[in-house]
Design an enzyme around this catalytic site. Structure first.
Site, PDB file in Angstrom:
ATOM      1  N   LYS A 131      -9.443  12.696   6.410  1.00 22.55           N
ATOM      2  CA  LYS A 131      -9.748  11.421   7.058  1.00 22.55           C
ATOM      3  C   LYS A 131     -10.570  11.573   8.341  1.00 22.55           C
ATOM      4  O   LYS A 131     -11.175  10.610   8.790  1.00 22.55           O
ATOM      5  CB  LYS A 131      -8.452  10.681   7.387  1.00 22.55           C
ATOM      6  CG  LYS A 131      -7.782  10.071   6.164  1.00 22.55           C
ATOM      7  CD  LYS A 131      -6.385   9.638   6.456  1.00 22.55           C
ATOM      8  CE  LYS A 131      -5.732   8.964   5.266  1.00 22.55           C
ATOM      9  NZ  LYS A 131      -6.249   7.600   5.007  1.00 22.55           N
ATOM     10  N   GLU A 141      -8.863  -1.982   6.803  1.00 29.59           N
ATOM     11  CA  GLU A 141      -7.814  -2.114   7.815  1.00 29.59           C
ATOM     12  C   GLU A 141      -8.279  -3.005   8.961  1.00 29.59           C
ATOM     13  O   GLU A 141      -9.463  -3.308   9.105  1.00 29.59           O
ATOM     14  CB  GLU A 141      -7.460  -0.731   8.399  1.00 29.59           C
ATOM     15  CG  GLU A 141      -7.163   0.316   7.334  1.00 29.59           C
ATOM     16  CD  GLU A 141      -6.535   1.591   7.890  1.00 29.59           C
ATOM     17  OE1 GLU A 141      -6.111   1.588   9.077  1.00 29.59           O
ATOM     18  OE2 GLU A 141      -6.468   2.572   7.145  1.00 29.59           O
ATOM     19  N   HIS A 150       0.836  -1.208   0.000  1.00 28.54           N
ATOM     20  CA  HIS A 150       0.000   0.000   0.000  1.00 28.54           C
ATOM     21  C   HIS A 150       0.873   1.262   0.000  1.00 28.54           C
ATOM     22  O   HIS A 150       0.642   2.189  -0.783  1.00 28.54           O
ATOM     23  CB  HIS A 150      -0.928   0.016   1.216  1.00 28.54           C
ATOM     24  CG  HIS A 150      -1.666   1.303   1.396  1.00 28.54           C
ATOM     25  ND1 HIS A 150      -2.697   1.691   0.559  1.00 28.54           N
ATOM     26  CD2 HIS A 150      -1.516   2.321   2.290  1.00 28.54           C
ATOM     27  CE1 HIS A 150      -3.159   2.876   0.946  1.00 28.54           C
ATOM     28  NE2 HIS A 150      -2.459   3.276   1.988  1.00 28.54           N
ATOM     29  N   TYR A 206      -1.918  17.391   2.992  1.00 26.59           N
ATOM     30  CA  TYR A 206      -1.116  16.498   3.831  1.00 26.59           C
ATOM     31  C   TYR A 206       0.344  16.913   4.017  1.00 26.59           C
ATOM     32  O   TYR A 206       0.997  16.449   4.944  1.00 26.59           O
ATOM     33  CB  TYR A 206      -1.201  15.054   3.334  1.00 26.59           C
ATOM     34  CG  TYR A 206      -0.204  14.656   2.283  1.00 26.59           C
ATOM     35  CD1 TYR A 206       0.908  13.868   2.617  1.00 26.59           C
ATOM     36  CD2 TYR A 206      -0.350  15.055   0.958  1.00 26.59           C
ATOM     37  CE1 TYR A 206       1.813  13.483   1.660  1.00 26.59           C
ATOM     38  CE2 TYR A 206       0.554  14.670   0.003  1.00 26.59           C
ATOM     39  CZ  TYR A 206       1.640  13.883   0.344  1.00 26.59           C
ATOM     40  OH  TYR A 206       2.539  13.514  -0.605  1.00 26.59           O
ATOM     41  N   GLN A 226      -7.059  15.193   0.967  1.00 30.95           N
ATOM     42  CA  GLN A 226      -5.802  14.669   1.521  1.00 30.95           C
ATOM     43  C   GLN A 226      -4.592  15.138   0.706  1.00 30.95           C
ATOM     44  O   GLN A 226      -3.590  15.580   1.266  1.00 30.95           O
ATOM     45  CB  GLN A 226      -5.864  13.138   1.529  1.00 30.95           C
ATOM     46  CG  GLN A 226      -4.648  12.462   2.141  1.00 30.95           C
ATOM     47  CD  GLN A 226      -4.692  10.930   1.996  1.00 30.95           C
ATOM     48  OE1 GLN A 226      -5.675  10.368   1.505  1.00 30.95           O
ATOM     49  NE2 GLN A 226      -3.640  10.270   2.418  1.00 30.95           N
ATOM     50  N   ARG A 260       3.456  10.806  -5.212  1.00 32.66           N
ATOM     51  CA  ARG A 260       4.759  11.424  -5.478  1.00 32.66           C
ATOM     52  C   ARG A 260       5.450  10.699  -6.625  1.00 32.66           C
ATOM     53  O   ARG A 260       6.450  10.012  -6.434  1.00 32.66           O
ATOM     54  CB  ARG A 260       5.656  11.349  -4.228  1.00 32.66           C
ATOM     55  CG  ARG A 260       5.143  12.115  -3.005  1.00 32.66           C
ATOM     56  CD  ARG A 260       6.045  11.900  -1.785  1.00 32.66           C
ATOM     57  NE  ARG A 260       6.169  10.486  -1.443  1.00 32.66           N
ATOM     58  CZ  ARG A 260       5.286   9.829  -0.681  1.00 32.66           C
ATOM     59  NH1 ARG A 260       4.266  10.456  -0.142  1.00 32.66           N
ATOM     60  NH2 ARG A 260       5.453   8.539  -0.442  1.00 32.66           N
ATOM     61  N   GLU A 283     -10.394   2.670   3.113  1.00 35.43           N
ATOM     62  CA  GLU A 283      -9.162   1.956   3.427  1.00 35.43           C
ATOM     63  C   GLU A 283      -9.560   0.766   4.292  1.00 35.43           C
ATOM     64  O   GLU A 283     -10.090   0.944   5.396  1.00 35.43           O
ATOM     65  CB  GLU A 283      -8.143   2.858   4.138  1.00 35.43           C
ATOM     66  CG  GLU A 283      -7.651   3.976   3.227  1.00 35.43           C
ATOM     67  CD  GLU A 283      -6.403   4.702   3.717  1.00 35.43           C
ATOM     68  OE1 GLU A 283      -6.135   4.680   4.943  1.00 35.43           O
ATOM     69  OE2 GLU A 283      -5.697   5.293   2.869  1.00 35.43           O
ATOM     70  N   ARG A 327      -9.528  11.631  -0.969  1.00 35.94           N
ATOM     71  CA  ARG A 327      -8.181  11.745  -1.558  1.00 35.94           C
ATOM     72  C   ARG A 327      -7.861  13.139  -2.069  1.00 35.94           C
ATOM     73  O   ARG A 327      -6.694  13.551  -2.069  1.00 35.94           O
ATOM     74  CB  ARG A 327      -8.030  10.741  -2.701  1.00 35.94           C
ATOM     75  CG  ARG A 327      -8.222   9.291  -2.308  1.00 35.94           C
ATOM     76  CD  ARG A 327      -7.253   8.867  -1.233  1.00 35.94           C
ATOM     77  NE  ARG A 327      -7.466   7.468  -0.871  1.00 35.94           N
ATOM     78  CZ  ARG A 327      -6.897   6.889   0.177  1.00 35.94           C
ATOM     79  NH1 ARG A 327      -6.098   7.580   0.978  1.00 35.94           N
ATOM     80  NH2 ARG A 327      -7.137   5.624   0.445  1.00 35.94           N
ATOM     81  N   ASP A 331     -11.152   3.184   7.158  1.00 36.04           N
ATOM     82  CA  ASP A 331     -10.643   4.553   7.284  1.00 36.04           C
ATOM     83  C   ASP A 331     -11.053   5.323   6.027  1.00 36.04           C
ATOM     84  O   ASP A 331     -10.271   5.471   5.089  1.00 36.04           O
ATOM     85  CB  ASP A 331      -9.113   4.490   7.446  1.00 36.04           C
ATOM     86  CG  ASP A 331      -8.451   5.849   7.439  1.00 36.04           C
ATOM     87  OD1 ASP A 331      -9.125   6.840   7.764  1.00 36.04           O
ATOM     88  OD2 ASP A 331      -7.248   5.912   7.103  1.00 36.04           O
ATOM     89  N   GLU A 366      -5.858   2.709  -5.163  1.00 34.63           N
ATOM     90  CA  GLU A 366      -4.888   1.745  -5.701  1.00 34.63           C
ATOM     91  C   GLU A 366      -5.543   0.830  -6.723  1.00 34.63           C
ATOM     92  O   GLU A 366      -4.966   0.519  -7.756  1.00 34.63           O
ATOM     93  CB  GLU A 366      -4.348   0.854  -4.580  1.00 34.63           C
ATOM     94  CG  GLU A 366      -3.512   1.529  -3.532  1.00 34.63           C
ATOM     95  CD  GLU A 366      -3.235   0.554  -2.391  1.00 34.63           C
ATOM     96  OE1 GLU A 366      -3.952   0.614  -1.382  1.00 34.63           O
ATOM     97  OE2 GLU A 366      -2.310  -0.271  -2.522  1.00 34.63           O
ATOM     98  N   THR A 393     -14.557   7.263  10.735  1.00 35.95           N
ATOM     99  CA  THR A 393     -13.841   5.987  10.683  1.00 35.95           C
ATOM    100  C   THR A 393     -14.814   4.944  11.221  1.00 35.95           C
ATOM    101  O   THR A 393     -15.317   5.104  12.336  1.00 35.95           O
ATOM    102  CB  THR A 393     -12.593   6.022  11.590  1.00 35.95           C
ATOM    103  OG1 THR A 393     -11.783   7.148  11.214  1.00 35.95           O
ATOM    104  CG2 THR A 393     -11.775   4.749  11.467  1.00 35.95           C
TER     105      THR A 393
HETATM  106 MN    MN Z   1      -5.650   4.518   6.959  1.00 38.42          MN
END
Ligand code: MN
Length: 384
Positions: free
Chosen positions: A225, A173, A105, A216, A212, A114, A171, A209, A205, A330, A229
């Site tokens: 975020k 998790e 991830h 960030y 973010q 990036r 997300e 995007r 989560d 992703e 949650t």
């Molecule tokens: Mn997360």
């Protein structure tokens, strides 16, 4: 074979029709009222915190006692069909921390956020990277999620604009629940995990995007975020996960001594992500680079105390394969490679979409245990 037999017995908080919230365990499709079965006021509260604060020996004693009682005749007054009760947030969340422990991830996100740098930042293999999230917006499965508004600026735009997120994501998790805390100025060693952690939940989560990406740098995730949650209503006790322990995939370079475990383990938990009822991904927890014990040791190595009800999450679980990615950014490679959901090409979440994450893990004697699910539906932005 049941995923919720005597080998599992996850804890939750429920209210029967017309009754106040109390603590129970799930057995098959029934909820066992522990305030009745064990006749102990610690279970007549609206969260697991009072019980969790009693510590590891007591957790073991109660689990043993419940197992014993449930193997014989259970009084009718202690049993409720799962479909007849309302499930609540199982814990009063103290602090909430989210890690970033999947190498797959972190590498994928690095490439997407990036593209001109190395995918992993130089610190990533030396410490479990994490950030402090917002405990007050942790909600139980089934709670609607209102699409967040905020600032977003696409790379080709000259200035930011304000409005509803256009790149709302998930997300998938695992979250770990601290039962017994620690004192300020001390640390929890990497081999002391089981003295402190009560159990695990599934966690989504939700992530905007576009918010973010703009906010960030340099301090990390914030409003992208903190709006919500979601966690599953059942806390699977650590004792139920012993058969799910597996070796970690391997760490190179060797971490600093405070992160070196004598007997380190990961967890062989299989997650499934469904988007509007269609399976889109199967993230494997066994691929996680950092162990849960390393996360807790790192979180307290500076002397920060842990408290009953602290929740720390693993970070998005992604495996090496495309269909093992635990976030839609992703899975759709930044929105450039849509996936088909119920016959429609989709990238990020639309209003009315529902996402459900479920999971199972190996149990004793070749069986399996379930985590249940964490689900949530996106509601349109509330406009004044
Ligand atoms: Mn997360």
């Amino acid at each position: 074979m049941t995923l919720f037999g005597l080998d599992n017995l996850p804890y939750g908080v429920f209210s029967p029709a017309g009754g106040a919230p109390r603590v129970g365990v799930r057995l098959d499709d029934q909820v066992v009222d522990l305030s009745v079965l064990l006749d102990d006021p610690v279970f007549a509260t609206g969260s697991l915190n009072a019980f969790m604060a009693q510590g590891r020996d007591r957790w073991a004693e109660v689990r043993e006692r419940i197992t014993e009682l449930l193997s014989t005749d259970v009084p009718d007054a202690a049993l409720h069909p799962l479909g007849d009760v309302r499930l609540h947030l199982p814990i009063e969340v103290a602090d909430y921390v989210d890690f970033y422990a999947s190498e797959h991830h972190a590498s994928n996100l690095g490439r997407l956020f990036r593209p001109d740098s190395e995918p992993l930042t130089p610190n990533w293999k030396h410490l479990p990277v994490g950030y402090h999230g917002r405990a007050g917006t942790v909600v139980v499965s089934g709670t609607d999620v209102v699409r967040p508004c905020g600032q977003r600026k696409a790379p080709d735009e000259a200035a930011p604009t304000y409005g509803p997120s256009r790149r709302l994501d998930i997300e998938a998790e695992l979250g770990f629940v601290v039962g017994a805390g620690s004192t300020l100025g001390s640390r929890i060693g990497v081999d002391e995990f089981a003295d402190h952690v009560f159990g695990a939940v599934l966690l989504n989560d939700w992530s905007a995007r576009d918010l973010q990406a703009w906010e960030y740098v340099p301090l990390g995730p914030h409003l992208g975020k903190s709006f919500a949650t979601s966690i599953s209503p059942w806390v699977v006790p650590l004792a139920a996960l012993e058969a799910a322990r597996v070796p970690l995939p391997g760490q190179d370079p060797e971490p600093l001594p405070y992160l070196r475990e004598h007997d380190g383990w990961g967890l062989d938990i299989d997650l499934v992500v469904e988007w509007n009822g269609e399976e889109v991904s199967r993230p494997p927890y066994r691929e996680m680079y950092w162990s849960p014990a390393q996360m807790l040791a790192h979180m307290t190595v500076n002397g920060a105390s842990a408290r009953t009800g602290d929740l720390f999450a693993s970070g998005t679980i992604s495996g090496p394969e495309k269909n093992q990615r635990g976030a839609f950014i992703e899975l759709t490679w930044g929105g450039r490679e849509p996936v088909t959901v119920k016959g429609e090409e989709r990238t990020f979440l639309e209003d009315g979409d529902e996402v459900t994450i479920s999971a199972t893990a190996p149990g004793p004697r070749g069986g399996r245990i379930g985590f249940g699910e964490v689900t949530g539906r996106i509601r349109s932005t509330v406009t004044a």
